[in-house]
Scaffold this active site. Structure first.
Site, mmCIF file in Angstrom:
data_model
loop_
_atom_site.group_PDB
_atom_site.id
_atom_site.type_symbol
_atom_site.label_atom_id
_atom_site.label_comp_id
_atom_site.label_asym_id
_atom_site.label_seq_id
_atom_site.Cartn_x
_atom_site.Cartn_y
_atom_site.Cartn_z
ATOM 1 N N ARG A 284 0.857 -1.184 0.000
ATOM 2 C CA ARG A 284 0.000 0.000 0.000
ATOM 3 C C ARG A 284 0.891 1.230 0.000
ATOM 4 O O ARG A 284 1.693 1.419 0.918
ATOM 5 C CB ARG A 284 -0.902 -0.020 1.241
ATOM 6 C CG ARG A 284 -1.670 1.254 1.432
ATOM 7 C CD ARG A 284 -2.625 1.200 2.626
ATOM 8 N NE ARG A 284 -3.237 2.504 2.769
ATOM 9 C CZ ARG A 284 -3.029 3.322 3.809
ATOM 10 N NH1 ARG A 284 -2.275 2.962 4.838
ATOM 11 N NH2 ARG A 284 -3.582 4.512 3.842
ATOM 12 N N HIS B 257 -2.733 10.933 0.911
ATOM 13 C CA HIS B 257 -2.154 10.705 2.235
ATOM 14 C C HIS B 257 -1.470 12.017 2.649
ATOM 15 O O HIS B 257 -0.273 12.082 2.847
ATOM 16 C CB HIS B 257 -1.175 9.530 2.196
ATOM 17 C CG HIS B 257 -0.837 8.936 3.530
ATOM 18 N ND1 HIS B 257 -0.989 7.608 3.828
ATOM 19 C CD2 HIS B 257 -0.340 9.496 4.659
ATOM 20 C CE1 HIS B 257 -0.591 7.373 5.072
ATOM 21 N NE2 HIS B 257 -0.179 8.518 5.600
ATOM 22 N N GLU C 167 -7.036 8.374 6.564
ATOM 23 C CA GLU C 167 -7.266 8.998 7.869
ATOM 24 C C GLU C 167 -7.749 10.445 7.769
ATOM 25 O O GLU C 167 -7.054 11.379 8.196
ATOM 26 C CB GLU C 167 -5.989 8.940 8.711
ATOM 27 C CG GLU C 167 -5.450 7.533 8.907
ATOM 28 C CD GLU C 167 -4.198 7.480 9.789
ATOM 29 O OE1 GLU C 167 -3.648 8.547 10.110
ATOM 30 O OE2 GLU C 167 -3.778 6.377 10.150
ATOM 31 N N ASN D 295 -6.922 1.472 10.138
ATOM 32 C CA ASN D 295 -5.610 1.763 10.716
ATOM 33 C C ASN D 295 -5.751 1.708 12.223
ATOM 34 O O ASN D 295 -6.559 2.429 12.817
ATOM 35 C CB ASN D 295 -5.113 3.162 10.300
ATOM 36 C CG ASN D 295 -4.700 3.206 8.836
ATOM 37 O OD1 ASN D 295 -4.792 2.206 8.127
ATOM 38 N ND2 ASN D 295 -4.225 4.357 8.400
ATOM 39 N N TYR E 262 -3.644 1.476 15.986
ATOM 40 C CA TYR E 262 -2.406 1.527 16.782
ATOM 41 C C TYR E 262 -2.663 1.381 18.272
ATOM 42 O O TYR E 262 -1.855 0.812 18.984
ATOM 43 C CB TYR E 262 -1.665 2.854 16.529
ATOM 44 C CG TYR E 262 -1.114 2.953 15.131
ATOM 45 C CD1 TYR E 262 0.147 2.459 14.828
ATOM 46 C CD2 TYR E 262 -1.865 3.505 14.092
ATOM 47 C CE1 TYR E 262 0.658 2.512 13.534
ATOM 48 C CE2 TYR E 262 -1.370 3.566 12.799
ATOM 49 C CZ TYR E 262 -0.111 3.068 12.527
ATOM 50 O OH TYR E 262 0.391 3.109 11.250
ATOM 51 N N GLU F 205 -3.064 -0.330 8.192
ATOM 52 C CA GLU F 205 -1.880 0.088 8.953
ATOM 53 C C GLU F 205 -1.953 -0.500 10.341
ATOM 54 O O GLU F 205 -3.000 -0.441 10.990
ATOM 55 C CB GLU F 205 -1.793 1.618 9.119
ATOM 56 C CG GLU F 205 -1.315 2.363 7.918
ATOM 57 C CD GLU F 205 -1.187 3.876 8.175
ATOM 58 O OE1 GLU F 205 -0.903 4.278 9.313
ATOM 59 O OE2 GLU F 205 -1.390 4.624 7.212
HETATM 60 O O1 IFM Z 1 3.050 7.555 9.932
HETATM 61 C C1 IFM Z 1 1.669 7.575 10.165
HETATM 62 C C2 IFM Z 1 0.917 7.424 8.870
HETATM 63 O O2 IFM Z 1 1.251 8.404 7.951
HETATM 64 C C3 IFM Z 1 -0.565 7.509 9.127
HETATM 65 N N1 IFM Z 1 -0.986 6.618 10.178
HETATM 66 C C4 IFM Z 1 -0.216 6.606 11.398
HETATM 67 C C5 IFM Z 1 1.259 6.460 11.104
HETATM 68 C C6 IFM Z 1 2.071 6.461 12.411
HETATM 69 O O3 IFM Z 1 1.868 7.640 13.108
#
Ligand code: IFM
Length: 438
Positions: A77, A121, A166, A291, A293, A345
């Site tokens: 990606r 992006h 995002e 995405n 985290y 992500e």
């Molecule tokens: O690096 C970023 C990415 O550009 C978008 N999502 C989160 C990642 C980590 O912060």
């Protein structure tokens, strides 16, 4: 021990974005973007750096594709820099800009790697920002026109398109919190931008399908940080279920239901929402990119709690793999299982060290293993998860943190641009080869 095997044809890959890796910011006719401008502002970037050279991927893409191939990855990606293709954002197309992505796509396909292309992006052409950027309602049309140009050029080979990455970050970090380009601090502008980004997504869905062919698939990537109950108690569960979640309610919900809820409408006061907008925003997606985290822990007594976290990454984000399962299940329920999902992500920044030419990043390996396990659990529970893109292929420019964060499964020695595969890179190779959590 039972092996946690993924479904056949599950796609394992990595993700990157244009401004974070390409460099060559002034080459071959690329126009300026809001990130070039933002990086020049005093104290905007923690280490005073910018993306003008980054990982020099623009010149080293063959080496980077070879790395993916060596790691046995089947999907990649990446994003297209709008100002490389349309230096002024609209109008004249820059053939050299398209030429770069043309070569990259060919290189990927020759290596047996399926491209997933993100159209936006975060690197908006500066010329469009001068006209209000995402706060201008016309931005939806600008974006759809740009998408048409790219899909016409690459759509014979690229079948998987992601409109936006995002949009919460573009709207709120960019226009309300001033942490991202264009760096404004105005809540009203952020709400406007949020609505126009959603409108841009919906408008581009139609444009991409019109420019593509019968095999074209298109979706959006959203970031999530779900609310998890701080304990199993009934009151914490209820508190977590009822707590506000701007990421979900402000973006996933209007896309999936065609409506803003009361809490979001209250924030949207002053934003022009025309009849027909919501139907455009809720246009049909072929998939959704997730995405993930971290997650928030919600306690009925104490609200959001931070004190009982087992571990934080270098970004200061709590490691909470269960949140990945939670958001995949939430989306599965909301779509009654009808919308295929991808983790577009997931990954972690830790302070890596090179020892005898190797990077033994066992914390990143453990992070990935824990999250792969939760993804597997979600699939077992019925989620139609089709692939997993680790963020990121290589260490790169982490926006306002500059080059002080390290998300790559491959290290970049910025002084020489040498790439060193970290242990997490070999781990991902082994997982992809076995198609199972190891
Ligand atoms: O690096 C970023 C990415 O550009 C978008 N999502 C989160 C990642 C980590 O912060």
């Amino acid at each position: 021990m039972t092996q946690l095997t993924f479904p056949e044809n599950f796609l394992w890959g990595t993700a990157t974005s244009s401004y974070q890796i390409e460099g060559a910011a002034r080459e071959d006719g690329r126009g300026p973007s809001i990130w070039d401008d933002f990086c020049r502002l005093k104290d905007a970037i923690q280490d005073g750096s910018d993306g003008s050279v980054a990982c020099d991927h623009y010149h080293r893409y063959r080496e980077d594709v070879a790395l993916m191939k060596a790691l046995g990855l089947k999907a990649y990606r990446f994003s297209i820099a709008w100002p490389r293709v349309l230096p002024a954002g609209r109008g004249a197309v820059n053939p050299k800009g398209i030429g770069f992505y043309d070569r990259l796509v060919d290189e990927l396909l020759a290596a047996g790697i399926r491209p997933f292309v993100t159209l936006y992006h975060w690197d908006l052409p500066s010329a469009l920002n001068a006209q209000g950027g995402w706060t201008n309602r016309d931005s939806a049309g600008w974006f759809a026109d740009y998408a048409t140009v790219v899909v016409k050029a690459l759509g014979d080979r690229v079948k998987d398109w992601i409109t936006l990455n995002e949009p919460w970050c573009s709207a709120y970090l960019g226009y309300e919190f001033g942490m991202h380009a264009p760096g404004y601090q105005d809540q009203a502008l952020a709400s406007k931008a949020a609505h126009h980004l959603l409108l841009a997504h919906g408008t581009a869905l139609q444009a991409i399908r019109a420019a593509g062919d019968a095999n074209t698939r298109v979706g959006i990537t959203l970031n999530f940080e779900p609310n998890l109950p701080a304990s199993e108690s009934e009151e914490d569960r209820r508190a977590a279920a009822e707590a506000f979640d701007l990421l979900y309610e402000g973006f996933a919900e209007p896309i999936l239901t065609g409506a803003y809820n009361e809490r979001i409408l209250a924030r949207m006061a002053g934003v022009e929402i025309r009849p027909g907008d919501m139907a455009i925003i809720a246009g049909r997606n072929d998939f959704m990119g997730v995405n993930y985290y971290s997650a928030k822990l919600i306690s009925a007594q104490r609200g959001a709690v931070y004190d009982d976290d087992p571990e934080f990454t270098r970004m200061g984000w709590a490691v909470r793999p269960a949140g990945l399962y939670a958001i995949l299940m939430q989306l599965h329920r909301a779509t009654r299982g009808r919308l295929p999902l991808y983790v577009t992500e997931n990954g972690a920044s830790f302070a890596d060290q090179v020892v005898d030419g190797r990077v033994h990043d066992e914390r990143r390996v453990a992070y990935l293993r824990a999250h792969f396990t939760q993804a597997h659990r979600a699939i077992q529970d019925g989620v139609d998860l089709r692939g997993y893109f680790v963020w990121s292929l290589i260490d790169n420019f982490e926006w306002s943190f500059g080059y002080q964060q390290f998300f790559g499964i491959v290290r970049v020695e910025y002084a020489t641009q040498a790439r060193i595969i970290k242990d997490s890179g070999y781990y991902l190779r082994d997982v992809a080869t076995a198609n199972a959590v190891l």
